[in-house]
Design an enzyme around this catalytic site. Structure first.
Site, short mmCIF file in Angstrom:
data_model
loop_
_atom_site.label_atom_id
_atom_site.label_comp_id
_atom_site.label_asym_id
_atom_site.label_seq_id
_atom_site.Cartn_x
_atom_site.Cartn_y
_atom_site.Cartn_z
N TRP A 31 3.74 -142.49 43.65
CA TRP A 31 4.59 -143.69 44.47
C TRP A 31 3.53 -144.28 45.08
O TRP A 31 3.90 -145.61 45.45
CB TRP A 31 5.30 -142.93 45.34
CG TRP A 31 4.67 -142.35 46.52
CD1 TRP A 31 3.90 -141.42 46.68
CD2 TRP A 31 4.86 -142.89 48.22
NE1 TRP A 31 3.39 -141.03 47.94
CE2 TRP A 31 4.08 -142.08 48.65
CE3 TRP A 31 5.64 -143.78 48.54
CZ2 TRP A 31 4.02 -141.98 50.22
CZ3 TRP A 31 5.72 -143.85 49.88
CH2 TRP A 31 4.75 -143.15 50.74
N ASP A 32 2.31 -143.80 45.05
CA ASP A 32 1.24 -144.84 45.24
C ASP A 32 1.23 -146.09 44.60
O ASP A 32 0.90 -147.23 45.30
CB ASP A 32 -0.29 -144.21 45.35
CG ASP A 32 -0.61 -143.10 45.52
OD1 ASP A 32 0.56 -142.13 45.68
OD2 ASP A 32 -1.57 -142.56 45.80
N GLU A 71 3.92 -134.96 54.30
CA GLU A 71 3.77 -133.51 53.54
C GLU A 71 3.63 -132.30 54.41
O GLU A 71 3.61 -131.22 54.05
CB GLU A 71 2.98 -133.45 52.43
CG GLU A 71 3.42 -134.36 51.31
CD GLU A 71 2.44 -134.72 50.17
OE1 GLU A 71 1.26 -134.35 50.32
OE2 GLU A 71 2.90 -135.39 49.10
N LYS A 92 1.13 -135.76 58.79
CA LYS A 92 -0.12 -135.95 57.80
C LYS A 92 -0.13 -137.34 57.75
O LYS A 92 -1.34 -137.98 57.59
CB LYS A 92 0.37 -135.35 56.44
CG LYS A 92 -1.01 -135.72 55.35
CD LYS A 92 -0.41 -134.92 54.10
CE LYS A 92 -1.35 -135.31 52.95
NZ LYS A 92 -0.74 -134.75 51.70
N GLN A 93 0.83 -138.12 57.41
CA GLN A 93 0.70 -139.40 57.16
C GLN A 93 1.80 -140.36 57.61
O GLN A 93 3.04 -139.79 57.65
CB GLN A 93 0.55 -139.73 55.63
CG GLN A 93 1.59 -139.61 54.73
CD GLN A 93 1.14 -139.31 53.34
OE1 GLN A 93 0.99 -138.13 52.83
NE2 GLN A 93 1.27 -140.41 52.60
C1 BGC Z 1 -0.39 -137.78 49.60
C2 BGC Z 1 0.86 -138.29 48.78
C3 BGC Z 1 0.07 -139.36 47.55
C4 BGC Z 1 -0.93 -138.39 46.93
C5 BGC Z 1 -1.67 -139.21 45.83
C6 BGC Z 1 -1.18 -137.02 48.79
O1 BGC Z 1 -2.40 -136.32 49.53
O2 BGC Z 1 0.31 -137.32 50.80
O3 BGC Z 1 1.57 -139.37 49.51
O4 BGC Z 1 0.87 -139.55 46.74
O5 BGC Z 1 -1.76 -137.72 47.73
O6 BGC Z 1 -2.52 -140.10 46.31
#
Ligand code: BGC
Length: 760
Positions: free
Chosen positions: A351-352, A482, A595-596
């Site tokens: 999804w990035d 996550e 986390k984000q």
């Molecule tokens: C992130 C995801 C991301 C993936 C690839 C993961 O660590 O939590 O949001 O899509 O890395 O960059």
């Protein structure tokens, strides 16, 4: 800028420079000096033999292998394989021996070392002075690039100069197709040889059946080459004698062609032709082509920062890596989280792309390139419908994969594969973002609406009616954060779900009204009953449950979030960070640490739906609880902090993204660079400090400079014009190369003809 982490690379506005040889940093430098031309790329391995620790990597975009899934506890619905963009033939090889002794920097004494990537033109140069075991001193210069003008051509010039005595130098330019991935699940070799000829090798990927051929054409003045080719290894050898101070230069032109673009039986001839044409053009002419092609790219997207040299280099590096990774010439390609810089994440799509990368390409590479990214998902719609059907959804509902290369899901951790479904929303958001920025609403009729309807159908089936709450709820999801799994009513997911359904309905009405023929075709093809389906979506939207804490005035990340012990990131012992390397997984799940960006990701995407005070309260609550252990996180918080006028915070967060890889904050750059998060850095500058947004169909800027920056200048391609925004303390100037356009600067509407200046 505070550069306490890792002051290894030299600060330079246009170059990445390493001035000493440090074998311990070899893998990191291989990532940082990686090259790419949008269709292929590779790590900065040495051309000559190197026996120290290294990660060899050469990748051809779109050529992948389905590596059989490996999990401890199989769950129904898991994919059978993880698609990996493969480590492909090592085409750069030039072995060297001096008076019979192999040049190998791990074995000889390196007296001087200099390596640079010139980002202005994407050329990698390495100079070394070494003392061989024999005592002979020699100087080496290797220059390499992947042509942007000729996408199947790689070029190397390799010079050796004996310094203190005459020497016999043997050059062995070679291509080695006997390569493996470091991350193969079952230690398998993914390639098999089809044929090896004197100057070319052709290989096929097992299972996926891609083919590729590599051919080399070489020149070296005064030398006669002898063929030493063996199966899977093309190799030529020539010996020359040079006196002290006399340089011998080998030029190597490699043609790299794959079955994505050629019939398998034509591959060898095609690769040979690319190499031969390269040789006929010659190194200097190819270098000039490269300079011109890159100058044209930079013209549309450079960012200049005065007063902060490290930030300048950081943002250019991010732009450079993005330009090297994807150029929109092929709808089968996309942007892997590590681009062409390493094997991690398999070079596949997350999804990035929609959430972070699309705005960068849209504003720097133009509408056509941005559209390719949407078309990529459009082309995979039927697979996304199949993917949803495997999980029990029906009637044309689509669940796009978390990780994919050909539309099939590759991810296999249940909490992400089945539950991190917000990715579907990002794909819908990207369509709106594209239409809003480019004005190309016609895309809705050409592909957008079909994707939006299928996504809306998924959400309409994924929600549950709660008798207890008399509301729709969204159970069992993982939000962008996550560090929480299987939660109920993740605010972000529920919000983007409802928004997707609203937008799908809006798009359907637009297509019905403006493109009736396309509307009829789509209704028939997708069995779309607009009236009935949009009524269901509207009902869900009206009665969806969203958690809020009214006292604090915040949205709740998910049910029960406030039951957690309310720790703040700053209370953590620095020795325990990152927590994902120090805490057990259950402890992370039970903690409130994020986390984000999660709720804040929603407030970023849908900023227009919320007032500033709502943003302020949620930012003040969630930012201190966020540990930013995904590289995709600080950039979103930076944009929001800038929107709130909190420039010190915005700058602090920006620093975490801008030089993440150059300064190797996370001590992991050896695995590859965080390419998709580099697009987030661009967002932090252009949307954060530049305050760029499209509101009501009009491009708006609300610039605000971090302290210490004397100026910030960025360029965006907006509906076919190149706009240059130059911000200095107290004033902003916008120039326009193109037709006049209405823009808003700091809430003031202006018609921009060629230039305006406004006091801040
Ligand atoms: C992130 C995801 C991301 C993936 C690839 C993961 O660590 O939590 O949001 O899509 O890395 O960059």
């Amino acid at each position: 800028m505070n550069r306490t982490m890792n002051e290894y690379l030299k600060i330079d506005p246009w170059k990445i420079v390493e001035e000493r040889f440090d074998a311990a940093r070899m893998k990191s430098s291989e990532s940082l000096f990686a090259l790419g031309n949008g269709v292929m790329g590779g790590r900065a391995n040495f051309e000559e033999r190197y026996t120290g620790p290294t990660l060899q990597g050469n990748y051809i975009g779109g050529v992948y292998y389905p590596d059989k899934t490996r999990v401890g506890w199989w769950k129904n619905g898991y994919p059978e394989y993880f698609a990996k963009v493969l480590n492909a033939a090592f085409w750069i090889g030039v072995d060297i021996s001096i008076d019979g002794e192999t040049l190998d920097a791990a074995q000889v004494e390196v007296l001087d070392f200099y390596r640079e990537t010139d980002m202005r033109r994407s050329v990698l140069t390495r100079r070394m002075r070494v003392r061989m075991r024999s005592g002979a001193e020699v100087a080496v210069e290797a220059v390499r690039f992947l042509s942007l003008a000729r996408r199947e051509l790689g070029v190397v010039s390799y010079s050796v100069t004996p310094l203190d005595r005459a020497a016999e130098i043997v050059f062995s330019p070679h291509i080695d197709a006997d390569v493996r991935n470091a991350d193969a699940n079952y230690d398998e070799k993914f390639w098999e040889e089809v044929a090896t000829e004197e100057d070319a090798v052709r290989s096929r990927t097992k299972k996926s059946g891609f083919e590729a051929a590599w051919a080399q054409a070489v020149t070296l003045e005064g030398a006669e080459f002898r063929c030493e080719t063996t199966p899977e290894r093309v190799r030529h050898r020539a010996a020359v004698r040079r006196g002290p101070g006399e340089r011998a230069t080998l030029y190597k032109y490699a043609g790299i062609c794959s079955s994505l673009n050629h019939a398998p039986d034509d591959l060898v001839a095609a690769a040979r032709a690319v190499a031969a044409d390269g040789r006929a053009a010659g190194f200097e002419a190819l270098l000039r082509e490269q300079e011109e092609a890159w100058a044209a790219r930079w013209h549309r997207c450079d960012i200049r920062i005065e007063g902060d040299a490290a930030a300048q280099q950081g943002i250019r590096f991010c732009i450079f890596m993005l330009l090297q990774t994807y150029t929109g010439v092929d709808t089968r390609l996309n942007i892997g989280p590590k681009g062409f810089t390493g094997e991690k994440y398999g070079g596949v799509t997350y999804w990035d792309t929609e959430a972070y990368c699309l705005p960068f390409y849209m504003a720097t590479a133009g509408r056509e390139v941005a559209r390719e990214l949407l078309v990529y998902r459009y082309n995979q719609l039927d697979k996304a419908i199949e993917n949803a059907a495997k999980l029990g959804f029906r009637d044309g509902a689509a669940l796009y994969p978390m990780v994919t290369i050909n539309g099939e899901e590759c991810h296999n951790e249940w909490e992400i594969t089945f539950e991190e479904i917000h990715r579907n929303g990002a794909i819908a958001h990207a369509i709106r973002n594209y239409v809003r920025y480019t004005g190309d609403a016609a895309y809705l009729a050409e592909g957008g609406l079909e994707v939006l309807v299928a996504i809306a159908r998924f959400w309409a089936q994924r929600i549950t009616w709660s008798e207890a709450r008399q509301r729709y709820v969204m159970l069992g999801v993982t939000g962008p954060n996550e560090y929480e799994n299987n939660v109920d009513n993740n605010w972000y997911t529920s919000y983007i779900a409802c928004w997707s359904m609203r937008y799908a309905a809006e798009a359907a009405a637009w297509v019905r009204e403006h493109r009736p023929e396309a509307y009829a075709r789509i209704c028939a093809k997708r069995a779309f009953d607009e009236a009935a389906e949009t009524a269901v979506w509207a009902d869900i939207d009206r009665r969806m449950y969203f958690g809020e804490d009214r006292e604090r005035g915040i949205f709740l990340q998910q049910d029960g979030y406030l039951d957690k012990e309310q720790l703040l990131a700053r209370d953590l012992d620095p020795a325990e960070r990152p927590i994902n390397q120090h805490w057990s997984w259950d402890r992370i799940l039970r903690s409130c640490l994020i986390k984000q960006a999660d709720v804040l990701q929603g407030l970023y995407f849908f900023g227009d739906d919320f007032d500033r005070e709502t943003l302020r309260r949620n930012f003040d609550f969630y930012e201190p609880r966020t540990v930013h252990e995904s590289s995709l996180s600080p950039c979103v918080h930076a944009v929001l902090a800038a929107r709130l006028g909190d420039m010190a915070k915005a700058y602090e967060l920006y620093l975490r993204t801008a030089r993440l890889d150059l300064d190797d904050y996370n001590r992991e750059v050896g695995e590859g660079c965080h390419v998709t998060s580099m697009a987030g850095t661009w967002l932090a500058v252009v949307e954060g400090f530049g305050g760029m947004q499209v509101r009501d169909g009009v491009l708006c800027f609300a610039p605000r400079l971090p302290e210490g920056w004397r100026s910030l200048e960025f360029r965006v391609d907006y509906r076919g014009r190149v706009l240059t925004v130059r911000v200095q303390p107290g004033r902003v100037e916008v120039t326009n190369e193109g037709a006049p356009v209405e823009i808003v600067v700091l809430d003031r509407s202006v018609r921009l003809v060629d230039r305006i200046e406004i006091a801040l």
